[in-house]
Design a protein around this motif. Structure first.
Motif, PDB file in Angstrom:
ATOM      1  N   MET A  42       0.660 115.113  12.730  1.00  0.00           N
ATOM      2  CA  MET A  42      -0.515 115.707  12.823  1.00  0.00           C
ATOM      3  C   MET A  42      -0.189 115.422  14.850  1.00  0.00           C
ATOM      4  O   MET A  42      -0.454 116.370  15.890  1.00  0.00           O
ATOM      5  CB  MET A  42      -2.290 115.228  12.847  1.00  0.00           C
ATOM      6  CG  MET A  42      -2.606 115.449  11.231  1.00  0.00           C
ATOM      7  SD  MET A  42      -2.930 117.373  10.934  1.00  0.00           S
ATOM      8  CE  MET A  42      -4.678 116.532  11.198  1.00  0.00           C
ATOM      9  N   ASP A  46       0.409 118.402  18.021  1.00  0.00           N
ATOM     10  CA  ASP A  46      -0.413 119.179  19.697  1.00  0.00           C
ATOM     11  C   ASP A  46       0.812 119.218  20.020  1.00  0.00           C
ATOM     12  O   ASP A  46       0.869 120.077  21.045  1.00  0.00           O
ATOM     13  CB  ASP A  46      -1.220 118.057  19.490  1.00  0.00           C
ATOM     14  CG  ASP A  46      -2.318 117.981  18.622  1.00  0.00           C
ATOM     15  OD1 ASP A  46      -2.642 118.697  18.491  1.00  0.00           O
ATOM     16  OD2 ASP A  46      -2.606 116.582  18.107  1.00  0.00           O
ATOM     17  N   PHE A  62       3.022 119.838   5.693  1.00  0.00           N
ATOM     18  CA  PHE A  62       2.231 119.200   4.779  1.00  0.00           C
ATOM     19  C   PHE A  62       1.651 119.556   3.524  1.00  0.00           C
ATOM     20  O   PHE A  62       1.121 117.998   2.949  1.00  0.00           O
ATOM     21  CB  PHE A  62       1.012 119.544   5.881  1.00  0.00           C
ATOM     22  CG  PHE A  62       1.035 118.597   7.380  1.00  0.00           C
ATOM     23  CD1 PHE A  62       0.073 117.439   7.988  1.00  0.00           C
ATOM     24  CD2 PHE A  62       1.385 119.647   8.040  1.00  0.00           C
ATOM     25  CE1 PHE A  62       0.083 116.634   8.684  1.00  0.00           C
ATOM     26  CE2 PHE A  62       1.719 118.765   9.020  1.00  0.00           C
ATOM     27  CZ  PHE A  62       1.768 117.556  10.097  1.00  0.00           C
ATOM     28  N   TYR A  67      -0.980 116.430   1.806  1.00  0.00           N
ATOM     29  CA  TYR A  67      -1.857 116.428   2.651  1.00  0.00           C
ATOM     30  C   TYR A  67      -2.299 118.043   2.857  1.00  0.00           C
ATOM     31  O   TYR A  67      -2.688 117.812   3.875  1.00  0.00           O
ATOM     32  CB  TYR A  67      -0.971 115.918   4.293  1.00  0.00           C
ATOM     33  CG  TYR A  67      -0.201 114.319   4.140  1.00  0.00           C
ATOM     34  CD1 TYR A  67      -1.554 113.371   3.836  1.00  0.00           C
ATOM     35  CD2 TYR A  67       1.084 114.043   3.100  1.00  0.00           C
ATOM     36  CE1 TYR A  67      -1.237 111.738   3.328  1.00  0.00           C
ATOM     37  CE2 TYR A  67       1.244 112.356   3.511  1.00  0.00           C
ATOM     38  CZ  TYR A  67       0.835 111.951   3.755  1.00  0.00           C
ATOM     39  OH  TYR A  67       0.749 110.682   2.916  1.00  0.00           O
ATOM     40  N   GLU A  70      -5.316 117.610   5.676  1.00  0.00           N
ATOM     41  CA  GLU A  70      -4.574 118.031   7.238  1.00  0.00           C
ATOM     42  C   GLU A  70      -4.330 119.115   7.558  1.00  0.00           C
ATOM     43  O   GLU A  70      -4.699 119.358   8.553  1.00  0.00           O
ATOM     44  CB  GLU A  70      -3.250 116.652   7.215  1.00  0.00           C
ATOM     45  CG  GLU A  70      -3.760 115.709   7.447  1.00  0.00           C
ATOM     46  CD  GLU A  70      -4.076 114.724   6.225  1.00  0.00           C
ATOM     47  OE1 GLU A  70      -4.030 115.071   5.020  1.00  0.00           O
ATOM     48  OE2 GLU A  70      -4.673 114.090   5.999  1.00  0.00           O
ATOM     49  N   LYS A  73      -6.565 121.074   8.518  1.00  0.00           N
ATOM     50  CA  LYS A  73      -7.313 120.606   9.793  1.00  0.00           C
ATOM     51  C   LYS A  73      -6.337 121.522  11.137  1.00  0.00           C
ATOM     52  O   LYS A  73      -6.721 121.728  12.103  1.00  0.00           O
ATOM     53  CB  LYS A  73      -7.229 118.872  10.012  1.00  0.00           C
ATOM     54  CG  LYS A  73      -8.759 118.352   9.827  1.00  0.00           C
ATOM     55  CD  LYS A  73      -8.117 116.649   9.706  1.00  0.00           C
ATOM     56  CE  LYS A  73      -9.254 116.216   8.461  1.00  0.00           C
ATOM     57  NZ  LYS A  73      -8.829 114.492   9.002  1.00  0.00           N
ATOM     58  N   LEU A  74      -4.822 120.942  10.601  1.00  0.00           N
ATOM     59  CA  LEU A  74      -4.025 121.922  11.436  1.00  0.00           C
ATOM     60  C   LEU A  74      -4.825 123.460  12.022  1.00  0.00           C
ATOM     61  O   LEU A  74      -4.240 124.199  12.931  1.00  0.00           O
ATOM     62  CB  LEU A  74      -2.633 121.802  10.838  1.00  0.00           C
ATOM     63  CG  LEU A  74      -2.386 120.438  11.587  1.00  0.00           C
ATOM     64  CD1 LEU A  74      -0.559 120.239  10.575  1.00  0.00           C
ATOM     65  CD2 LEU A  74      -2.444 120.230  12.891  1.00  0.00           C
ATOM     66  N   ARG A  77      -7.105 124.274  14.032  1.00  0.00           N
ATOM     67  CA  ARG A  77      -7.172 124.520  14.963  1.00  0.00           C
ATOM     68  C   ARG A  77      -6.886 125.116  15.966  1.00  0.00           C
ATOM     69  O   ARG A  77      -6.455 125.790  17.089  1.00  0.00           O
ATOM     70  CB  ARG A  77      -5.791 122.845  15.680  1.00  0.00           C
ATOM     71  CG  ARG A  77      -6.602 121.732  14.939  1.00  0.00           C
ATOM     72  CD  ARG A  77      -5.033 120.291  15.672  1.00  0.00           C
ATOM     73  NE  ARG A  77      -5.777 119.037  15.440  1.00  0.00           N
ATOM     74  CZ  ARG A  77      -5.068 117.963  15.257  1.00  0.00           C
ATOM     75  NH1 ARG A  77      -3.879 118.499  15.647  1.00  0.00           N
ATOM     76  NH2 ARG A  77      -5.181 116.553  14.872  1.00  0.00           N
TER      77      ARG A  77
END
Length: 231
Positions: A42, A46, A62, A67, A70, A73-74, A77
Protein backbone atom coordinates in the motif's frame (compact mmCIF):
# COMPACT_ATOMS: atom_id res chain seq x y z
CA UNK A 1 14.74 -18.91 -7.51
CA UNK A 2 11.85 -17.85 -5.24
CA UNK A 3 14.15 -15.43 -3.38
CA UNK A 4 11.45 -12.79 -3.07
CA UNK A 5 13.32 -10.64 -0.55
CA UNK A 6 16.37 -10.59 -2.78
CA UNK A 7 14.17 -9.60 -5.70
CA UNK A 8 12.67 -6.77 -3.65
CA UNK A 9 16.16 -5.43 -2.93
CA UNK A 10 17.09 -5.64 -6.61
CA UNK A 11 13.99 -3.83 -7.84
CA UNK A 12 14.36 -1.17 -5.14
CA UNK A 13 17.93 -0.57 -6.37
CA UNK A 14 16.63 -0.22 -9.93
CA UNK A 15 14.21 2.48 -8.77
CA UNK A 16 17.02 4.31 -6.98
CA UNK A 17 18.95 4.35 -10.26
CA UNK A 18 16.14 6.41 -11.80
CA UNK A 19 13.78 3.89 -13.40
CA UNK A 20 10.33 5.50 -13.70
CA UNK A 21 8.37 2.92 -15.70
CA UNK A 22 5.41 1.09 -14.12
CA UNK A 23 6.77 -2.45 -14.58
CA UNK A 24 9.26 -2.32 -11.69
CA UNK A 25 6.66 -0.72 -9.41
CA UNK A 26 4.18 -3.45 -10.32
CA UNK A 27 6.71 -6.20 -9.59
CA UNK A 28 7.58 -4.65 -6.23
CA UNK A 29 3.92 -4.41 -5.21
CA UNK A 30 3.29 -8.03 -6.20
CA UNK A 31 6.38 -9.21 -4.31
CA UNK A 32 5.31 -7.50 -1.10
CA UNK A 33 1.88 -9.09 -1.47
CA UNK A 34 3.54 -12.46 -2.02
CA UNK A 35 5.55 -11.83 1.16
CA UNK A 36 2.28 -11.09 3.00
CA UNK A 37 3.19 -7.45 3.54
CA UNK A 38 0.12 -5.59 2.24
CA UNK A 39 1.00 -2.48 4.26
CA UNK A 40 4.30 -2.13 2.37
CA UNK A 41 2.50 -2.72 -0.92
CA UNK A 42 0.00 0.00 0.00
CA UNK A 43 2.84 2.40 0.86
CA UNK A 44 4.39 1.77 -2.54
CA UNK A 45 1.13 2.67 -4.23
CA UNK A 46 1.39 6.19 -2.78
CA UNK A 47 4.62 6.71 -4.72
CA UNK A 48 3.91 4.61 -7.80
CA UNK A 49 2.63 5.85 -11.19
CA UNK A 50 -0.99 7.00 -11.20
CA UNK A 51 -2.05 6.00 -14.71
CA UNK A 52 -5.20 3.93 -14.93
CA UNK A 53 -3.64 0.87 -16.53
CA UNK A 54 -1.11 0.47 -13.75
CA UNK A 55 -3.67 1.08 -11.00
CA UNK A 56 -6.13 -1.47 -12.43
CA UNK A 57 -3.35 -4.04 -12.82
CA UNK A 58 -2.21 -3.66 -9.23
CA UNK A 59 -5.79 -3.71 -7.94
CA UNK A 60 -6.12 -7.11 -9.60
CA UNK A 61 -2.98 -8.23 -7.78
CA UNK A 62 -4.35 -7.17 -4.38
CA UNK A 63 -7.61 -9.03 -5.01
CA UNK A 64 -5.88 -12.14 -6.41
CA UNK A 65 -3.65 -12.40 -3.35
CA UNK A 66 -6.63 -12.17 -1.00
CA UNK A 67 -6.38 -8.52 0.00
CA UNK A 68 -9.74 -7.26 -1.24
CA UNK A 69 -10.15 -4.95 1.78
CA UNK A 70 -6.88 -3.22 0.94
CA UNK A 71 -8.00 -2.95 -2.68
CA UNK A 72 -11.09 -1.14 -1.40
CA UNK A 73 -8.92 1.35 0.47
CA UNK A 74 -6.93 2.01 -2.69
CA UNK A 75 -10.16 2.66 -4.56
CA UNK A 76 -11.24 5.13 -1.84
CA UNK A 77 -7.97 6.99 -2.22
CA UNK A 78 -8.27 7.08 -6.00
CA UNK A 79 -11.83 8.34 -6.21
CA UNK A 80 -11.92 11.05 -3.53
CA UNK A 81 -15.54 11.93 -4.25
CA UNK A 82 -15.33 11.61 -8.02
CA UNK A 83 -17.74 9.36 -9.89
CA UNK A 84 -16.07 5.98 -10.49
CA UNK A 85 -15.37 4.87 -14.04
CA UNK A 86 -17.08 1.70 -15.33
CA UNK A 87 -13.80 -0.19 -14.90
CA UNK A 88 -13.59 0.88 -11.26
CA UNK A 89 -17.20 -0.22 -10.71
CA UNK A 90 -16.12 -3.79 -11.51
CA UNK A 91 -13.42 -3.63 -8.87
CA UNK A 92 -15.83 -2.07 -6.40
CA UNK A 93 -18.16 -5.01 -6.98
CA UNK A 94 -15.38 -7.55 -6.43
CA UNK A 95 -14.30 -5.78 -3.24
CA UNK A 96 -17.88 -5.68 -1.95
CA UNK A 97 -18.31 -9.37 -2.68
CA UNK A 98 -14.94 -10.84 -1.71
CA UNK A 99 -13.74 -8.31 0.85
CA UNK A 100 -16.95 -7.20 2.55
CA UNK A 101 -19.05 -10.33 1.88
CA UNK A 102 -21.91 -8.14 0.66
CA UNK A 103 -23.22 -9.55 -2.63
CA UNK A 104 -26.21 -7.19 -2.70
CA UNK A 105 -23.84 -4.22 -2.54
CA UNK A 106 -21.80 -5.76 -5.35
CA UNK A 107 -24.92 -6.03 -7.49
CA UNK A 108 -25.57 -2.34 -6.87
CA UNK A 109 -22.20 -1.44 -8.38
CA UNK A 110 -22.67 -3.78 -11.33
CA UNK A 111 -26.04 -2.25 -12.16
CA UNK A 112 -24.26 1.07 -12.71
CA UNK A 113 -22.06 -0.31 -15.50
CA UNK A 114 -23.43 1.25 -18.71
CA UNK A 115 -24.61 -0.87 -21.62
CA UNK A 116 -22.08 0.91 -23.83
CA UNK A 117 -19.13 -0.46 -21.85
CA UNK A 118 -17.07 -3.11 -23.70
CA UNK A 119 -17.42 -5.50 -20.77
CA UNK A 120 -21.08 -4.94 -20.03
CA UNK A 121 -21.66 -8.64 -20.65
CA UNK A 122 -19.26 -9.52 -17.83
CA UNK A 123 -21.20 -7.30 -15.44
CA UNK A 124 -24.40 -9.15 -16.38
CA UNK A 125 -22.77 -12.54 -15.85
CA UNK A 126 -21.45 -11.51 -12.46
CA UNK A 127 -24.89 -10.23 -11.45
CA UNK A 128 -26.56 -13.50 -12.44
CA UNK A 129 -24.03 -15.53 -10.44
CA UNK A 130 -24.56 -13.32 -7.40
CA UNK A 131 -28.34 -13.66 -7.63
CA UNK A 132 -28.02 -17.43 -7.77
CA UNK A 133 -25.69 -17.41 -4.78
CA UNK A 134 -28.16 -15.25 -2.85
CA UNK A 135 -30.89 -17.81 -3.60
CA UNK A 136 -32.85 -15.44 -5.83
CA UNK A 137 -33.28 -17.81 -8.79
CA UNK A 138 -36.35 -16.12 -10.28
CA UNK A 139 -34.45 -12.83 -10.69
CA UNK A 140 -31.42 -14.72 -11.97
CA UNK A 141 -33.59 -16.52 -14.52
CA UNK A 142 -35.10 -13.30 -15.84
CA UNK A 143 -31.70 -11.64 -16.21
CA UNK A 144 -30.09 -14.77 -17.72
CA UNK A 145 -32.87 -15.13 -20.30
CA UNK A 146 -32.56 -11.47 -21.23
CA UNK A 147 -28.76 -11.67 -21.42
CA UNK A 148 -28.80 -14.81 -23.57
CA UNK A 149 -31.04 -12.99 -26.02
CA UNK A 150 -28.84 -9.91 -26.00
CA UNK A 151 -25.61 -11.87 -26.42
CA UNK A 152 -26.54 -14.99 -28.44
CA UNK A 153 -22.89 -15.85 -29.13
CA UNK A 154 -21.86 -15.91 -25.44
CA UNK A 155 -22.17 -19.48 -24.22
CA UNK A 156 -21.81 -18.36 -20.58
CA UNK A 157 -25.34 -16.97 -20.62
CA UNK A 158 -26.76 -20.24 -21.95
CA UNK A 159 -25.08 -22.07 -19.07
CA UNK A 160 -26.36 -19.57 -16.51
CA UNK A 161 -29.82 -19.71 -18.07
CA UNK A 162 -29.83 -23.49 -17.64
CA UNK A 163 -28.69 -23.25 -14.00
CA UNK A 164 -31.41 -20.71 -13.24
CA UNK A 165 -34.06 -22.92 -14.86
CA UNK A 166 -32.98 -25.86 -12.71
CA UNK A 167 -33.04 -23.71 -9.58
CA UNK A 168 -36.58 -22.60 -10.35
CA UNK A 169 -37.74 -26.20 -10.74
CA UNK A 170 -37.65 -26.54 -14.52
CA UNK A 171 -35.08 -29.25 -15.36
CA UNK A 172 -36.79 -29.95 -18.69
CA UNK A 173 -36.27 -26.34 -19.66
CA UNK A 174 -32.63 -26.53 -18.57
CA UNK A 175 -32.09 -29.64 -20.70
CA UNK A 176 -33.70 -27.92 -23.68
CA UNK A 177 -31.47 -24.86 -23.34
CA UNK A 178 -28.34 -27.00 -23.04
CA UNK A 179 -29.37 -29.21 -25.95
CA UNK A 180 -29.78 -26.15 -28.16
CA UNK A 181 -26.44 -24.78 -26.94
CA UNK A 182 -24.84 -28.16 -27.64
CA UNK A 183 -26.02 -27.93 -31.24
CA UNK A 184 -24.52 -24.45 -31.58
CA UNK A 185 -21.23 -25.34 -29.87
CA UNK A 186 -20.99 -28.99 -30.84
CA UNK A 187 -17.44 -29.54 -29.59
CA UNK A 188 -17.80 -27.68 -26.29
CA UNK A 189 -17.25 -30.22 -23.52
CA UNK A 190 -18.42 -27.86 -20.76
CA UNK A 191 -21.87 -27.52 -22.31
CA UNK A 192 -22.07 -31.24 -22.99
CA UNK A 193 -21.06 -32.11 -19.45
CA UNK A 194 -23.70 -29.81 -17.96
CA UNK A 195 -26.26 -31.40 -20.28
CA UNK A 196 -25.23 -34.88 -19.21
CA UNK A 197 -25.57 -34.00 -15.54
CA UNK A 198 -29.04 -32.47 -16.05
CA UNK A 199 -30.19 -35.54 -17.97
CA UNK A 200 -28.94 -37.85 -15.23
CA UNK A 201 -30.84 -35.85 -12.62
CA UNK A 202 -33.94 -36.45 -14.70
CA UNK A 203 -33.25 -40.22 -14.46
CA UNK A 204 -32.47 -40.29 -18.20
CA UNK A 205 -29.34 -42.29 -17.49
CA UNK A 206 -28.86 -43.96 -20.87
CA UNK A 207 -28.99 -40.63 -22.73
CA UNK A 208 -26.73 -38.93 -20.18
CA UNK A 209 -24.10 -41.67 -20.61
CA UNK A 210 -24.26 -41.18 -24.39
CA UNK A 211 -23.54 -37.48 -23.91
CA UNK A 212 -20.63 -38.25 -21.59
CA UNK A 213 -19.21 -40.73 -24.09
CA UNK A 214 -19.43 -38.00 -26.72
CA UNK A 215 -17.28 -35.84 -24.42
CA UNK A 216 -14.72 -38.65 -24.06
CA UNK A 217 -14.56 -38.95 -27.84
CA UNK A 218 -13.67 -35.24 -27.96
CA UNK A 219 -11.35 -35.35 -24.97
CA UNK A 220 -10.11 -38.75 -23.91
CA UNK A 221 -8.70 -37.34 -20.66
CA UNK A 222 -11.82 -35.52 -19.46
CA UNK A 223 -11.72 -36.72 -15.84
CA UNK A 224 -15.29 -35.79 -14.88
CA UNK A 225 -16.84 -37.51 -17.90
CA UNK A 226 -14.67 -40.59 -17.38
CA UNK A 227 -15.70 -40.81 -13.73
CA UNK A 228 -19.35 -40.32 -14.66
CA UNK A 229 -19.34 -43.17 -17.16
CA UNK A 230 -17.32 -45.36 -14.80
CA UNK A 231 -19.79 -44.94 -11.97
Amino acid sequence: EKDYRGAVESYAAILELGEEGPEVWSRLVRLHLRLKSPAKAMALMDKAPKDSGFVLETLSAFIAEGYAAEAGKLLDRREKGASPSPDILFYRAVVAYEGEKKPAKAIGYLKRVPESHPHYDKSLGFRIQLLLEMDRPAEALELARESAGRFPDKKEFRLLHAVALERTGDPDGAAAVLTEAGEKWADDTEILYRLGVVLERQKRTAVSVQVMEQIITLDGEHADALNFVGY
